[in-house]
Design a protein around this motif. Structure first.
Motif, PDB file in Angstrom:
ATOM      1  N   UNK A   1       1.310   0.078  12.028  1.00 41.96           N
ATOM      2  CA  UNK A   1       0.769   1.203  11.252  1.00 41.96           C
ATOM      3  C   UNK A   1       1.750   1.668  10.153  1.00 41.96           C
ATOM      4  N   UNK A   2       3.010   1.847  10.517  1.00 44.01           N
ATOM      5  CA  UNK A   2       4.008   2.341   9.557  1.00 44.01           C
ATOM      6  C   UNK A   2       4.274   1.326   8.470  1.00 44.01           C
ATOM      7  N   UNK A   3       4.259   0.095   8.827  1.00 42.63           N
ATOM      8  CA  UNK A   3       4.502  -0.954   7.847  1.00 42.63           C
ATOM      9  C   UNK A   3       3.421  -0.937   6.778  1.00 42.63           C
ATOM     10  N   UNK A   4       2.172  -0.875   7.240  1.00 41.34           N
ATOM     11  CA  UNK A   4       1.056  -0.873   6.275  1.00 41.34           C
ATOM     12  C   UNK A   4       1.175   0.330   5.346  1.00 41.34           C
ATOM     13  N   UNK A   5       1.500   1.514   5.912  1.00 41.26           N
ATOM     14  CA  UNK A   5       1.612   2.736   5.110  1.00 41.26           C
ATOM     15  C   UNK A   5       2.721   2.606   4.082  1.00 41.26           C
ATOM     16  N   UNK A   6       3.874   2.093   4.497  1.00 42.54           N
ATOM     17  CA  UNK A   6       5.000   1.944   3.580  1.00 42.54           C
ATOM     18  C   UNK A   6       4.691   0.942   2.489  1.00 42.54           C
ATOM     19  N   UNK A   7       4.022  -0.104   2.862  1.00 47.18           N
ATOM     20  CA  UNK A   7       3.717  -1.162   1.900  1.00 47.18           C
ATOM     21  C   UNK A   7       2.750  -0.659   0.837  1.00 47.18           C
ATOM     22  N   UNK A   8       1.710   0.040   1.279  1.00 46.47           N
ATOM     23  CA  UNK A   8       0.725   0.534   0.313  1.00 46.47           C
ATOM     24  C   UNK A   8       1.294   1.674  -0.535  1.00 46.47           C
ATOM     25  N   UNK A   9       2.194   2.469   0.072  1.00 47.39           N
ATOM     26  CA  UNK A   9       2.768   3.593  -0.682  1.00 47.39           C
ATOM     27  C   UNK A   9       3.701   3.092  -1.768  1.00 47.39           C
ATOM     28  N   UNK A  10       4.572   2.142  -1.405  1.00 52.48           N
ATOM     29  CA  UNK A  10       5.559   1.680  -2.381  1.00 52.48           C
ATOM     30  C   UNK A  10       4.971   0.677  -3.368  1.00 52.48           C
ATOM     31  N   UNK A  11       3.928   0.010  -2.968  1.00 50.91           N
ATOM     32  CA  UNK A  11       3.357  -1.022  -3.861  1.00 50.91           C
ATOM     33  C   UNK A  11       1.843  -0.836  -3.905  1.00 50.91           C
ATOM     34  N   UNK A  12       1.384   0.167  -4.590  1.00 51.65           N
ATOM     35  CA  UNK A  12      -0.060   0.451  -4.602  1.00 51.65           C
ATOM     36  C   UNK A  12      -0.889  -0.600  -5.358  1.00 51.65           C
ATOM     37  N   UNK A  13      -0.228  -1.450  -6.135  1.00 50.01           N
ATOM     38  CA  UNK A  13      -0.977  -2.438  -6.938  1.00 50.01           C
ATOM     39  C   UNK A  13      -1.287  -3.724  -6.155  1.00 50.01           C
ATOM     40  N   UNK A  14      -0.896  -3.850  -4.911  1.00 46.98           N
ATOM     41  CA  UNK A  14      -1.148  -5.082  -4.137  1.00 46.98           C
ATOM     42  C   UNK A  14      -2.638  -5.227  -3.851  1.00 46.98           C
ATOM     43  N   UNK A  15      -3.110  -6.428  -3.999  1.00 46.88           N
ATOM     44  CA  UNK A  15      -4.538  -6.730  -3.721  1.00 46.88           C
ATOM     45  C   UNK A  15      -4.709  -6.970  -2.233  1.00 46.88           C
ATOM     46  N   UNK A  16      -5.978  -7.075  -1.822  1.00 46.06           N
ATOM     47  CA  UNK A  16      -6.271  -7.337  -0.411  1.00 46.06           C
ATOM     48  C   UNK A  16      -5.687  -8.667   0.011  1.00 46.06           C
ATOM     49  N   UNK A  17      -5.752  -9.652  -0.873  1.00 44.47           N
ATOM     50  CA  UNK A  17      -5.177 -10.986  -0.580  1.00 44.47           C
ATOM     51  C   UNK A  17      -3.681 -10.872  -0.406  1.00 44.47           C
TER      52      UNK A  17
ATOM     53  N   UNK B   1      10.130  -7.905   4.144  1.00 43.30           N
ATOM     54  CA  UNK B   1       8.984  -7.309   4.816  1.00 43.30           C
ATOM     55  C   UNK B   1       9.367  -6.802   6.190  1.00 43.30           C
ATOM     56  N   UNK B   2      10.287  -7.474   6.855  1.00 40.33           N
ATOM     57  CA  UNK B   2      10.728  -6.997   8.164  1.00 40.33           C
ATOM     58  C   UNK B   2      11.496  -5.674   8.035  1.00 40.33           C
ATOM     59  N   UNK B   3      12.373  -5.613   7.019  1.00 43.84           N
ATOM     60  CA  UNK B   3      13.178  -4.399   6.834  1.00 43.84           C
ATOM     61  C   UNK B   3      12.322  -3.229   6.350  1.00 43.84           C
ATOM     62  N   UNK B   4      11.371  -3.528   5.539  1.00 40.95           N
ATOM     63  CA  UNK B   4      10.484  -2.458   5.070  1.00 40.95           C
ATOM     64  C   UNK B   4       9.762  -1.855   6.231  1.00 40.95           C
ATOM     65  N   UNK B   5       9.342  -2.645   7.052  1.00 47.23           N
ATOM     66  CA  UNK B   5       8.647  -2.137   8.227  1.00 47.23           C
ATOM     67  C   UNK B   5       9.614  -1.391   9.124  1.00 47.23           C
ATOM     68  N   UNK B   6      10.822  -1.943   9.220  1.00 44.13           N
ATOM     69  CA  UNK B   6      11.824  -1.301  10.078  1.00 44.13           C
ATOM     70  C   UNK B   6      12.221   0.078   9.523  1.00 44.13           C
ATOM     71  N   UNK B   7      12.378   0.122   8.199  1.00 41.49           N
ATOM     72  CA  UNK B   7      12.739   1.412   7.593  1.00 41.49           C
ATOM     73  C   UNK B   7      11.662   2.439   7.841  1.00 41.49           C
ATOM     74  N   UNK B   8      10.436   2.065   7.672  1.00 42.67           N
ATOM     75  CA  UNK B   8       9.362   3.014   7.856  1.00 42.67           C
ATOM     76  C   UNK B   8       9.267   3.485   9.291  1.00 42.67           C
ATOM     77  N   UNK B   9       9.502   2.576  10.179  1.00 47.39           N
ATOM     78  CA  UNK B   9       9.484   2.938  11.597  1.00 47.39           C
ATOM     79  C   UNK B   9      10.642   3.899  11.878  1.00 47.39           C
ATOM     80  N   UNK B  10      11.840   3.638  11.238  1.00 51.39           N
ATOM     81  CA  UNK B  10      13.015   4.485  11.449  1.00 51.39           C
ATOM     82  C   UNK B  10      12.778   5.890  10.931  1.00 51.39           C
ATOM     83  N   UNK B  11      12.156   5.928   9.735  1.00 49.56           N
ATOM     84  CA  UNK B  11      11.896   7.243   9.162  1.00 49.56           C
ATOM     85  C   UNK B  11      10.883   7.991  10.007  1.00 49.56           C
TER      86      UNK B  11
END
Length: 996
Positions: A919-935, A986-996
Motif C-alpha cells: 500500500x505505501x509503495x503504491x502511494x509513494x510511487x504515485x505521489x512522487x511520479x504522477x505521470x506514470x501510466x498504468x503500464x 523501487x525497493x528503497x522507495x517502498x522502504x522509505x514510505x514504509x519507514x515514514x
C-alpha cells in the motif's frame, strides 16, 4: 515706637567778622517721634551705633527708626530714677547712666540696669558728671556727695575727698597727665595725687568742661566761656564780643575737625575755629528751634552733630550737608524779605541779588552778612514799580536792571540807590510795550532786552530809546508775544523763548527765525521757560510741561528729555551749567544733575534735603565759587556740585527684635530662645514648634535712614539675596531642622552694595522624632524587629520546611508506591500490549504472507497459464502452416487463445492483492511520479516483486525486448541515471514510505 520721620528745615546762619557763611538743614526728634520727654540733658552713642538720649522722664535708645524707652519700675533691673543727667560709655564698653537719684550701669545682655547702692554716703546722689581717665578708671561727680572713683575689683565707688562736699559738681574732664578737672558751683578745681586745688572762678558756677590739648575750656553759668592755659597757668575769658559777658555756656564739645562747639542757654550754638582763630555763631530762629537752652552736644560716627535742647527735643545737624537752604528764618534782624524767591543774580562785586514774590528786591552782602531791601512805594516814583520781582541782570557799570510784574522795568544805581522806572504809557511809542517784564537781558552791546506778555522792548541806555518787537502774521516776526526767556549765546545771537516756539534774532535783518518744538505726549510743547547754552554750544530749552529739549544748531533739530528719562518733573523752570559741564535743572519737584556727555543723571528732592514744593522760573544762578543757587517757594537752595552726596558711609547694621509667630520674644533664662539681648547674640536657637519667626534690623544711620535700602539672605535656605527696599524685617516659616546664617546689609547707593554684612546663626531644633538619636533608635528598633522577624520567619520556614519535607517524603513514598504499582501495571499493560501487538503483527504478517503467497500464486498461475497458452498458440500456428484444411478452424482457436491474453480481469485482481501488500509503495510511487501510466505502474509492481525480465514478459504478454524497451522508458520517467539500479530504487522507495 516707630518714628514718623520729620525733617525740620531749621537753618543755621553764621555771623562772623570774616567772609564766611554756612547754611544747613536739621532733623528734629521730639516726643511725637517716640522720645519719652523733650528735655534732652545728655546724648551718647555706644559702640554698636545706638544713640542714647537722657531726659527728665526716662532714658531713650534710638536706632534710627524706633525709640526704646527705659524708666524706673517696681521690679529689679530698672533705672534708679527717671531724670537722666549724664551718659558715658567707657573703654570696656560699659554704659554708665547718671540720674537725679543714683548711678546705673547698663547690662546689655539682659537689657537691664545695675543700680549702684554702695556709695559711702547717700544712695540717692544727683549725678551730673561721669568721666574715664587714661587708666580706665571711672570718675563720678555728684551735686551734694562730692567726687567718687570706681574700684574695679570690688565693683564699688569710693569717695576721694571731702573738699567738694557741699559744692555741686557739674562737670569733669581728664587732663593729659591723668589729673581730674572738676567744675563745681564754686569754681574750677584740679584733683591730683589725692589733693584738690582751687584753680579759679570761685564765685562762678561751672557748668561744662572740655579738654583741648594743654588748654581747658570752661563754660560758666551767666558768665560766658573761659580758657585755662595749663602750661602757663593762665585763666582768661573768651568770645566776649560774641557771647557777651553774661552768657551761660551749658555744653562744650570738640568735633573731629577740631572745631569747638558751644551750647548756650539763650543764644543758641557758637563755634570757635581754633586754627583760624575765628568766632562763628549759629543762631536758630525761634520758629524753627523754639528753645532757650542747649543742654548737650555730641558728634556721632558719621560726623553728625547732635544737639540736646530744653523743651524742644534733639536736633541732628550735618556740617557737610550737600544741600543748604537760605530762608527768612536764617537770620535774626537783617534777613531775606520774602519766602518765595523768584529771581537770583550774583553781581560783579559778589553781592547776591534776590527777587521775591511780593516783598521786593534784596541785596545780600555775604562779607557783612547784611541785607538791603528795595521796595515799591506809591508815594515815591524813585522806587521799584512793583514788589513782585521777575528777572534781574547787570550792566557794564555794575547797575542792576529789574523786571517786575505789573511795575515795568527798573534801573537801580547800586552806588547811590537811585531807581528809575520804565513803564508802559499808552500812546507813547518810546515806552515799554507792557509792564509785566518776565525776562531782562543786557546784551554785549549794552542794550537792555525786556520780555513781556506783549512782545519785546529793547532799550538803548545811551539814546534813551525803546525799540519794540511784537508777534503778528508777518514772516520774520516773533512766533508769540508771551516772552518767558531771553538768552544771548557766545556768538552774540539772541534767543527768545515764547509760549509758542523758539526764536532767533538776526541782528542784521532784525528778523526772527522760528523753531517749533516737537510733539510731546500728543501735545505740542509750547511754553519755553528757560534757555541756556552748554560747553558744547548746544542750546537747552526748559518747557512748561514738556520736559527739556536739546537744540542742535547745525542740524536744527530738537532732542527731548522728560520724566521717562529720569526728570523729577516735566516742568523745567531753570537750567544752569556747573564747572564740570553738568546741567542742573530746577523743576516742579526737585533738581536734577544731568551729564549731557554720558546721559547719566541724578534727581534730588526734598527727601535729599532740598526745599519742598517747586522751584521758580529762571530763578537760578551759578556763583563765582562754583556753587549754585536755586530759588523756590520756600527760599534759596545752595548747592555745591563738587560735594559728594552725604550718607554713603557703610552703616553699622544691628539686629533689634526677634518675633515668633508675630510675638516679640523677651529676654529669658539660658534655656530660652533669647537668653540675652539680640544685639549680644551670635546664635539663636529656635524650638521645633517655633516654625514662623522674623528678625528686625536697623542701619545705624540717623540723617538718611529714610533712604536706606536693605538686603538679606538666609544661607542654607536662600539661593540669592533678597533686595527688599526699606523693609526692615526678614521672615521665614517652616524651615527644616538645621543650622543657617542670616546675613543683612544696607546701603543708600544701591549701585554699590557693601561687602560688610551683619550675621547671626539661626539653629532650628528638630522634634525629638527628627533627631539623630531618635533616628538611630528607630533604626535600631527596626533592625531588631527585622532581625527578630527574620529569626521568627526562619523558624516558621524551618518548621514549614520540616512539615513539607515530611509531607514530601510521605507523598514521595506514596508516589513511589504508586509508581511501582504503575510500573508493574504498566509492565503488565506493556506486556499485554506487546503481546497484542505481536499478535496483531503476527496476524498481519501471516495475512501479508498469505496475501503475498496468494499474489505470488496468482502471478505464477498467470505466468503458467500464459506460458501454456503460448505453447498452445505456438503449436497451433505450426499446425496451421502444415494443414491448410484445418486452417480456419485453427484460426478460430488461436483467436480464442489470444483473447485469453487480455489480462484485464487478472490485473484487477492483481492490483487488489498488490495494494493490500504494498500500500505505501503504491502511494509513494504515485505521489512522487504522477505521470506514470498504468503500464509503467504494472512494470514497477513486477520489478518490486523481484520478477525476472522473462517472467515480466510472460506476465505482460510481451517479448523480452519489449520489456527492455519498457524498462528503459520507465527509468527515464523515474529520473534514474545509468548507474542506478531500477530494482534497488523501487525497493528503497517502498522502504522509505514504509519507514515514514
Amino acid at each position: 515706637m516707630l518714628l514718623k520721620q520729620s525733617f525740620l528745615v531749621g537753618i543755621l546762619s553764621i555771623l562772623t567778622s570774616f567772609t564766611y557763611a554756612q547754611y544747613a538743614q536739621l532733623k528734629k526728634l521730639t516726643a511725637t517721634d517716640g522720645l519719652s520727654q523733650n528735655d534732652i540733658y545728655c546724648i551718647a552713642q555706644d559702640y554698636q551705633g545706638f544713640i542714647w538720649l537722657g531726659t527728665d522722664d526716662g532714658l531713650n535708645r534710638y536706632d534710627g527708626y524706633e525709640m526704646e524707652t527705659y524708666k524706673k519700675g517696681s521690679e529689679p533691673g530698672t533705672l534708679s530714677f527717671n531724670a537722666v543727667r549724664v551718659l558715658l560709655e567707657d573703654s570696656k564698653k560699659r554704659l554708665w547712666i547718671g540720674t537725679h537719684a543714683g548711678l546705673n550701669r547698663y547690662n546689655r545682655e539682659k537689657d537691664t540696669f545695675v543700680v549702684y547702692n554702695n556709695f559711702e554716703d547717700s544712695l540717692q546722689h544727683d549725678i551730673r558728671a561721669i568721666m574715664e581717665d587714661q587708666q580706665g578708671a571711672v570718675w563720678v561727680g555728684t551735686v551734694s556727695g562730692g567726687l567718687f572713683y570706681y574700684e574695679e575689683e570690688s565693683d564699688t565707688f569710693q569717695s576721694v575727698t571731702e573738699v567738694f562736699q557741699g559744692n555741686a559738681i557739674q562737670a569733669l574732664s581728664i587732663g593729659n597727665n591723668g589729673e581730674v578737672w572738676v567744675g563745681t558751683s564754686a569754681g574750677i578745681y584740679q584733683y591730683k595725687n589725692g589733693e584738690a586745688k582751687l584753680i579759679g572762678l570761685p564765685e562762678l558756677e561751672v557748668r561744662s568742661l572740655q579738654m583741648d590739648g594743654d588748654k581747658l575750656w570752661i563754660g560758666t553759668y551767666l558768665n560766658g566761656l573761659y580758657q585755662y592755659d595749663m602750661k602757663h597757668k593762665k585763666l582768661q575769658k573768651k568770645l566776649v564780643e560774641v557771647i557777651g559777658g553774661r552768657g551761660s555756656v551749658l555744653s562744650l564739645m570738640i568735633d573731629r575737625s577740631g572745631l569747638l562747639w558751644i551750647g548756650m542757654e539763650q543764644e543758641g550754638v557758637f563755634i570757635w575755629n581754633r586754627k583760624q582763630k575765628r568766632q562763628e555763631r549759629l543762631g536758630f530762629s525761634s520758629s524753627r528751634m523754639d528753645t532757650k537752652a542747649l543742654l548737650s552736644l555730641m558728634e556721632d560716627r558719621e560726623g553728625n552733630i547732635w544737639i540736646g535742647a530744653f523743651a524742644s527735643g534733639a536736633f541732628i545737624y550735618n556740617p557737610q550737608e550737600r544741600f543748604q537752604l537760605l530762608t527768612q528764618e536764617c537770620f535774626h534782624s537783617s534777613t531775606i524779605s520774602g519766602k518765595n524767591i523768584t529771581a537770583l543774580y550774583e553781581s560783579k562785586n559778589d553781592d547776591w541779588w534776590i527777587g521775591t514774590d511780593g516783598e521786593g528786591l534784596d541785596r545780600f552782602r555775604p562779607d557783612m552778612m547784611s541785607f538791603t531791601n528795595y521796595r515799591f512805594s506809591s508815594s515815591d516814583p524813585n522806587t521799584l514799580g512793583s514788589n513782585n520781582i521777575l528777572s534781574l541782570d547787570e550792566d557794564a557799570q555794575g547797575n542792576i536792571w529789574v523786571g517786575t510784574y505789573g511795575g515795568g522795568l527798573a534801573h537801580l544805581e547800586v552806588a547811590t540807590g537811585k531807581i528809575t522806572r520804565y513803564q508802559y504809557a499808552a500812546g507813547n511809542t518810546n515806552s515799554i510795550v507792557d509792564d509785566n517784564v518776565w525776562e531782562v537781558l543786557v546784551d554785549q552791546e549794552g542794550k537792555v532786552w525786556a520780555g513781556t506778555d506783549k512782545g519785546i522792548s529793547v532799550f538803548d541806555p545811551k539814546n534813551k530809546y525803546f525799540e519794540h518787537y511784537t508777534a503778528d502774521d508777518r514772516e520774520g516776526t516773533l512766533s508769540n508775544g508771551e516772552i518767558r526767556s531771553i538768552y544771548e549765546d557766545v556768538r552774540g545771537d539772541i534767543w527768545i523763548g515764547t509760549f509758542y516756539g523758539l526764536n532767533r534774532f538776526d541782528r542784521k535783518t532784525k528778523r526772527f527765525e522760528v523753531y517749533h518744538l516737537p510733539i510731546f505726549n500728543n501735545n505740542t510743547s509750547k511754553g519755553i521757560l528757560c534757555i541756556t547754552e552748554d560747553n558744547a554750544l548746544n542750546l537747552w530749552v526748559g518747557t512748561f510741561g514738556g520736559g527739556v529739549f536739546r537744540f542742535n544748531r547745525t542740524t536744527r533739530k530738537f532732542e527731548s528729555f522728560s520724566d521717562e528719562e529720569g526728570l523729577p518733573n516735566n516742568m523745567v523752570y531753570s537750567i544752569v551749567e556747573d564747572d564740570a559741564h553738568h546741567l542742573w535743572m530746577g523743576t516742579g519737584r526737585g533738581v536734577m544733575d544731568f551729564n549731557p556727555m554720558t546721559m547719566e543723571h541724578s534727581a534730588f528732592t526734598e527727601e535729599d534735603g532740598l526745599q519742598s514744593g517747586r522751584f521758580n522760573r529762571n530763578a537760578a544762578v551759578k556763583l563765582k565759587d562754583g556753587r549754585l543757587l536755586f530759588g523756590g517757594v520756600e527760599g534759596v537752595n545752595i548747592i555745591d556740585p563738587s560735594d559728594e552726596p552725604q550718607g554713603n558711609v557703610t552703616p553699622e547694621v544691628q539686629l533689634t527684635k526677634l518675633k515668633v509667630f508675630n510675638q516679640e520674644v523677651g529676654i529669658g533664662g539660658e534655656e530660652t530662645t533669647l537668653p540675652r539681648q539680640l544685639t549680644q547674640m551670635e546664635k539663636i536657637v529656635l524650638k521645633p514648634e517655633e516654625k514662623a519667626f522674623s528678625i528686625t534690623y536697623s542701619a545705624m544711620n540717623y540723617l538718611y535712614n529714610d533712604k536706606m535700602r536693605y538686603a538679606y539672605r538666609l544661607k542654607g535656605f536662600d539661593k540669592q539675596w533678597n533686595y527688599v527696599g526699606n523693609q526692615r524685617t526678614a521672615s521665614y516659616t517652616n524651615l527644616a531642622p538645621g543650622t543657617y546664617t542670616l546675613e543683612v546689609k544696607a546701603t543708600i547707593d544701591t549701585r554699590n552694595w557693601p561687602d560688610k554684612v551683619k550675621t547671626i546663626r539661626v539653629v532650628v531644633e528638630p522634634f525629638f522624632w527628627q533627631t539623630p538619636w531618635f533616628a538611630g533608635l528607630v533604626i535600631g528598633i527596626v533592625i531588631i524587629t527585622l532581625f527578630s522577624f527574620y529569626r521568627w520567619k526562619l523558624g516558621v520556614e524551618r518548621r514549614q520546611q520540616q512539615r513539607l519535607n515530611r509531607l514530601v517524603k510521605q507523598r514521595t513514598e506514596e508516589l513511589e508506591e504508586e509508581k511501582r504499582k504503575a510500573i508493574r501495571k504498566g509492565k503488565l499493560l506493556l506486556a499485554a500490549e506487546q503481546e497484542n501487538r505481536e499478535l496483531v503483527q503476527s496476524q498481519l504478517e501471516e495475512q501479508l504472507s498469505f496475501r503475498e503467497k496468494e499474489l505470488m500464486t496468482h502471478t505464477l498461475h498467470t505466468i503458467h497459464k500464459n506460458e501454456l497458452l503460448k505453447r498452445l498458440r505456438d503449436a497451433l500456428k505450426q499446425m496451421e502452416r502444415k494443414q491448410e484444411t484445418a486452417r480456419s478452424a485453427l484460426k478460430g482457436l488461436i483467436g480464442q487463445i489470444d483473447d485469453s491474453f487480455q489480462l484485464d480481469k487478472d490485473w484487477e485482481q492483481f492490483n487488489v492483492l498488490f495494494s493490500e501488500v504494498h500500500k505505501n509503495f503504491i502511494k509513494a510511487l504515485k505521489t512522487q511520479f504522477p505521470d506514470l501510466t498504468e503500464t509503467n505502474l504494472r512494470l514497477c509492481y513486477l520489478y518490486r516483486m523481484q520478477l525476472s525480465s522473462k517472467d515480466i514478459a510472460v506476465t505482460l504478454g510481451i517479448s523480452i525486448n519489449s520489456v527492455k524497451v519498457a524498462r528503459h522508458r520507465l527509468r527515464k520517467k523515474l529520473g534514474l541515471s545509468q548507474d542506478e539500479s531500477l530494482r534497488q530504487f523501487l525497493q528503497e522507495l517502498s522502504a522509505e514510505e514504509v519507514y515514514e
